[in-house]
Each structure stands twice: as C-alpha cells, then as structure tokens.
Motif scaffolding. Structure first.
Motif, PDB file in Angstrom:
ATOM      1  N   PHE A   1      16.498  11.358   1.047  1.00  0.00           N
ATOM      2  CA  PHE A   1      15.383  12.298   0.893  1.00  0.00           C
ATOM      3  C   PHE A   1      14.279  11.685   0.042  1.00  0.00           C
ATOM      4  CE2 PHE A   1      13.837  15.076  -2.551  1.00  0.00           C
ATOM      5  CZ  PHE A   1      12.936  15.861  -1.846  1.00  0.00           C
ATOM      6  N   ALA A   2      14.656  11.071  -1.080  1.00  0.00           N
ATOM      7  CA  ALA A   2      13.656  10.487  -1.985  1.00  0.00           C
ATOM      8  C   ALA A   2      12.955   9.310  -1.315  1.00  0.00           C
ATOM      9  CB  ALA A   2      14.332  10.047  -3.287  1.00  0.00           C
TER      10      ALA A   2
ATOM     11  N   GLY B   1      10.632  10.620   1.180  1.00  0.00           N
ATOM     12  CA  GLY B   1       9.485  11.247   0.524  1.00  0.00           C
ATOM     13  C   GLY B   1       8.458  10.225   0.095  1.00  0.00           C
ATOM     14  N   VAL B   2       8.923   9.093  -0.426  1.00  0.00           N
ATOM     15  CA  VAL B   2       7.999   8.031  -0.836  1.00  0.00           C
ATOM     16  C   VAL B   2       7.255   7.485   0.377  1.00  0.00           C
ATOM     17  CG1 VAL B   2       7.865   5.696  -1.771  1.00  0.00           C
ATOM     18  CG2 VAL B   2       9.301   7.387  -2.880  1.00  0.00           C
TER      19      VAL B   2
ATOM     20  N   ALA C   1       6.724   8.969   3.214  1.00  0.00           N
ATOM     21  CA  ALA C   1       5.811   9.996   3.726  1.00  0.00           C
ATOM     22  C   ALA C   1       4.575  10.109   2.841  1.00  0.00           C
ATOM     23  CB  ALA C   1       6.530  11.340   3.807  1.00  0.00           C
ATOM     24  N   ALA C   2       4.761  10.030   1.516  1.00  0.00           N
ATOM     25  CA  ALA C   2       3.632  10.195   0.604  1.00  0.00           C
ATOM     26  C   ALA C   2       2.646   9.034   0.723  1.00  0.00           C
ATOM     27  CB  ALA C   2       4.134  10.316  -0.836  1.00  0.00           C
ATOM     28  N   PHE C   3       3.182   7.817   0.824  1.00  0.00           N
ATOM     29  CA  PHE C   3       2.307   6.648   0.817  1.00  0.00           C
ATOM     30  C   PHE C   3       1.701   6.352   2.184  1.00  0.00           C
ATOM     31  CE2 PHE C   3       4.107   5.644  -3.293  1.00  0.00           C
ATOM     32  CZ  PHE C   3       3.050   5.016  -3.926  1.00  0.00           C
ATOM     33  N   LEU C   4       2.476   6.499   3.235  1.00  0.00           N
ATOM     34  CA  LEU C   4       2.050   5.942   4.521  1.00  0.00           C
ATOM     35  C   LEU C   4       1.575   6.965   5.549  1.00  0.00           C
ATOM     36  CD1 LEU C   4       4.925   3.332   4.916  1.00  0.00           C
ATOM     37  CD2 LEU C   4       2.658   2.984   3.928  1.00  0.00           C
ATOM     38  N   VAL C   5       2.157   8.181   5.518  1.00  0.00           N
ATOM     39  CA  VAL C   5       1.898   9.093   6.631  1.00  0.00           C
ATOM     40  C   VAL C   5       0.447   9.583   6.710  1.00  0.00           C
ATOM     41  CG1 VAL C   5       2.489  11.366   7.561  1.00  0.00           C
ATOM     42  CG2 VAL C   5       4.290   9.752   7.013  1.00  0.00           C
ATOM     43  N   PRO C   6      -0.220   9.963   5.581  1.00  0.00           N
ATOM     44  CA  PRO C   6      -1.579  10.496   5.734  1.00  0.00           C
ATOM     45  C   PRO C   6      -2.528   9.550   6.474  1.00  0.00           C
ATOM     46  CG  PRO C   6      -0.787  10.902   3.527  1.00  0.00           C
ATOM     47  CD  PRO C   6       0.234  10.039   4.187  1.00  0.00           C
TER      48      PRO C   6
ATOM     49  N   LEU D   1       8.750   3.724   8.958  1.00  0.00           N
ATOM     50  CA  LEU D   1       7.769   4.808   8.909  1.00  0.00           C
ATOM     51  C   LEU D   1       8.284   6.055   9.619  1.00  0.00           C
ATOM     52  CD1 LEU D   1       4.815   5.799   8.394  1.00  0.00           C
ATOM     53  CD2 LEU D   1       4.267   4.898  10.641  1.00  0.00           C
ATOM     54  N   ILE D   2       8.984   5.876  10.733  1.00  0.00           N
ATOM     55  CA  ILE D   2       9.435   7.023  11.514  1.00  0.00           C
ATOM     56  C   ILE D   2      10.766   7.553  10.987  1.00  0.00           C
ATOM     57  CG2 ILE D   2      10.241   7.752  13.798  1.00  0.00           C
ATOM     58  CD1 ILE D   2       8.136   5.802  14.953  1.00  0.00           C
TER      59      ILE D   2
ATOM     60  N   LEU E   1      12.246  11.317   8.421  1.00  0.00           N
ATOM     61  CA  LEU E   1      13.100  12.261   9.153  1.00  0.00           C
ATOM     62  C   LEU E   1      14.206  12.779   8.235  1.00  0.00           C
ATOM     63  CD1 LEU E   1      13.530  10.795  12.747  1.00  0.00           C
ATOM     64  CD2 LEU E   1      12.158  12.721  12.006  1.00  0.00           C
TER      65      LEU E   1
ATOM     66  N   HIS F   1      13.961  12.903   5.028  1.00  0.00           N
ATOM     67  CA  HIS F   1      13.241  13.753   4.082  1.00  0.00           C
ATOM     68  C   HIS F   1      13.122  15.168   4.667  1.00  0.00           C
ATOM     69  CE1 HIS F   1      10.260  14.693   1.046  1.00  0.00           C
ATOM     70  NE2 HIS F   1       9.537  15.221   1.991  1.00  0.00           N
ATOM     71  N   TRP F   2      12.734  15.222   5.940  1.00  0.00           N
ATOM     72  CA  TRP F   2      12.624  16.521   6.611  1.00  0.00           C
ATOM     73  C   TRP F   2      13.981  17.217   6.640  1.00  0.00           C
ATOM     74  CZ3 TRP F   2      15.507  17.529  11.029  1.00  0.00           C
ATOM     75  CH2 TRP F   2      15.333  18.813  11.540  1.00  0.00           C
TER      76      TRP F   2
END
Lengths: 244, 127
Positions: free
Chosen positions: A13-14, A17-18, A20-25, A65-66, A70, A72-73
C-alpha cells in the motif's frame, strides 16, 4: 514478528501510494488530457510511442506505474468497505481486493511482455501473502509446521481456492507455451508437419523455426511450471488440512 | 469478553468535514486505479498495431473520457497533496537530538515531485 499478513499489504500500500503520488498526476495530464486535445500531436504519433515502449526499461517503468498503485487501491478499498459498515465476509473482501490487484499486475506483465516478472516478482509476493494469511509468522514459531498441517489451518478456504486457480491457470499457460515451442521445433520431426502449417496459417504459431523466436516462451516455461505446481500443492495441503 | 461497540451508521463520514475529506481521500484510489486500467488498455491497443492505437486515441478524445480524466487528475492531485501532508508524520528524520522540521521533509518531496513530473513530460513530449 507479524501477527497477521497486514504488514505485507501495508508495505505494498505504501509503495503504491508513493508511486501514485509522484507519477500518476503527470501521466493523467499527458495521456488523458494533452494527448486527446492534440496539444502535442507529434509526441503521441504511433511510431514514436511504439519505439519508446519497445525499450525494456520503459516497459518495466510502465509495469511499476500500473501495478503498484493497484495494491494501493486494494488496501484502501478494502478498509473503506469495512469503514462503511461492512461486517461480513472479511476474508472474501480482502481476497477479492488483493486478488484483483495481483490479477491486474499479471495482465500488465503479459501485455508489457515482461514475462520474467511473473515468477521473479509477482509470485513470491503471492506466496508470502498466502502463507502470512493462513498462518502469521508468530503462529509458525509457536507451533511447528507439521502440527499446524495436522490440525488444519484455521483461516477460510478462499485463499486455497484462489491458489488452486492460480496453479491451474499457470500450468495451463505453461502447457500452451510448451506446445507452441514443441510444435515449432519438433513438429516436423514428429510427423505433425500438416498440423504445424495449419497452426501457422491460423496465426497460433509463429513461422520461425530458430530457437531465438521462442526465447520468451523458453524463459517463461521454467518459471511457470514450478510455481504452478507449488500453487497446486499449497492449495491441496491447505484444503486437506482443513477437512480433517 | 465482548466489548461494547458503538453503532455507526453507513453515513458517519457525512457528519464532519474531516471525516468527509478522509473518505474522499480513500476514494481517490478508485479513480487512480481506473485510470491505470485505461492506460493498460492503451498499452494493449498499442501492441495490436497502428489502427487499434489510433482508435484508442479517438476513444480518449470523447467528452466522457475527457471528463473522466479531468476528475481523475483532480483525484490524483488530491492524493499527492494528502500523501505529502502525511509523510512528515510517518518519516521522521533526526539529526542527533534535533528533528528535521516536517515542512522541510514535505518541501523536499514537493520539489522532487515537480522534477520527476517535468522529466517524464520532457521524455514523452520532446519528439
């Protein structure tokens, strides 16, 4: 020592989360908004993107990235369901959530043609999660493994079913690839030339006869077969232990 | 022994602003996962060839998909902000007796985030 499998899920999860926070936007901005609005048409040209994603490091990056978010979700979704007042089927919900994340990662690895990731990264995590779920490390230490198997594991059977499915799918895939390679290399020798040309015509088999054309499958088979077998054995041990 | 558990209705998270924001934060992961599924679909279409890839790009250009991506972008940014907000509390950096202020830990992450995003955008767009 861990008292449940939670540390593993929290770790995933962590990590997710990292990522998702850094790369997804930036990725949503680029592929979801800039690309369809035509802000940089030459950048999203087929040839360019195809050559970019042909590099193994780029595909590895895409896999991380993918796959990571997941998990995390899965973790957040699972706990949100309980927070919203779900009181039944905890095991089912957890298995469904993390199972979906594993399945998504598996699909991503296959689509990105990173087959080695499956035995090297995905399956070890799967086993650790499974073992920690049926019997957390503290329990293993307190009572020897032989005793645990004789008594039967106390957790629900869903994970065993999940593993059974994993094992069957993996063994099926192994068989499929072994068939492809075998037909390609030895089809003529075994007097199956006609079947072989039929398969080539239907696009099931590549026409190449050299070993190089089957390299991905050849790497894949030794990774898949043992893990598939291990899945089945674990599932059977688990189911058998429960029934007694 | 069974302990008393205060009953909570399924709408407890609507009663306070902080609870509501918490639930929103949890829900961002759904949008992120949905976006990644779409991205994976794109990679798959790319592997099928030029026509499939261009059809995928056209699918992304439909109003519904654009709307989804705008919502997903907002969700992802919300996740990033809340993640960096929590990080200094989880990641405590010490120098001897002194503790590095949380603002610096978060600030370093924000800078790294901007740099990483810029590098990705540069790699993807430089053509």
């Amino acid at each position: 020592m861990a008292k449940s499998s939670e540390p593993l899920w929290w770790f995933l999860f962590a990590g997710g989360g990292v990522v998702a926070a850094f790369l997804v936007p930036v990725h949503i901005l680029l592929t979801g908004i800039a690309a369809p609005l035509g802000w940089a048409p030459q950048a999203f040209d087929y040839d360019r993107i195809a050559s970019l994603t042909s590099h193994p490091l780029v595909r590895l990056y895409l896999f991380v990235l993918i796959s990571a978010p997941l998990f995390h979700w899965a973790h957040r979704f699972r706990h949100t369901l309980f927070d919203l007042g779900l009181r039944v089927g905890r095991g089912l919900v957890a298995t469904a959530c993390y199972g979906t994340a594993f399945l998504g990662s598996l699909v991503a690895a296959v689509v990105l043609q990173l087959f080695l990731i499956i035995p090297v990264v995905i399956l070890p995590f799967l086993y650790v999660g499974f073992l920690m779920a049926i019997a957390p490390p503290t329990v293993w230490r307190r009572r020897p493994l032989r005793e645990r198997i004789r008594e039967g594991f106390t957790q629900d059977r869903l994970l065993a079913g999940f593993f059974l499915l994993c094992g069957l799918v993996l063994l099926g895939l192994t068989g499929l690839f072994a068939f492809q390679v075998g037909m390609g290399l030895f089809g003529d020798l075994l007097g199956l030339g006609e079947l072989r040309s039929e398969l080539i015509q239907r696009g099931i088999l590549t026409s190449g006869q050299s070993l190089n054309d089957f390299l991905p499958q050849l790497i894949f088979i030794p990774g898949l077969a043992p893990t598939g077998l291990l899945s089945l054995i674990l599932a059977l041990v688990f189911l058998w232990g429960k029934r007694r | 022994m069974r302990r008393y558990r205060r009953p909570l209705g399924p709408t407890w998270w609507l009663t306070q602003r902080a609870y509501f924001l918490f639930m929103l934060r949890e829900l961002t992961s759904v949008f992120i996962a949905a976006y990644l599924a779409l991205l994976l679909l794109g990679v798959y279409r790319l592997s099928l060839g030029r026509e499939a890839y261009e059809a995928y790009l056209q699918l992304l250009a439909t109003p519904g998909m654009l709307f989804f991506h705008v919502v997903a972008l907002i969700a992802a940014l919300f996740h990033t902000l809340t993640w960096f907000d929590v990080l200094p509390k989880v990641l405590v950096v010490r120098f001897g007796e002194r503790r590095l202020p949380g603002a610096i830990v978060a600030g370093v992450n924000y800078v790294a985030w901007v740099v990483v995003s810029a590098v990705i955008a540069w790699i993807l767009l430089r053509g």
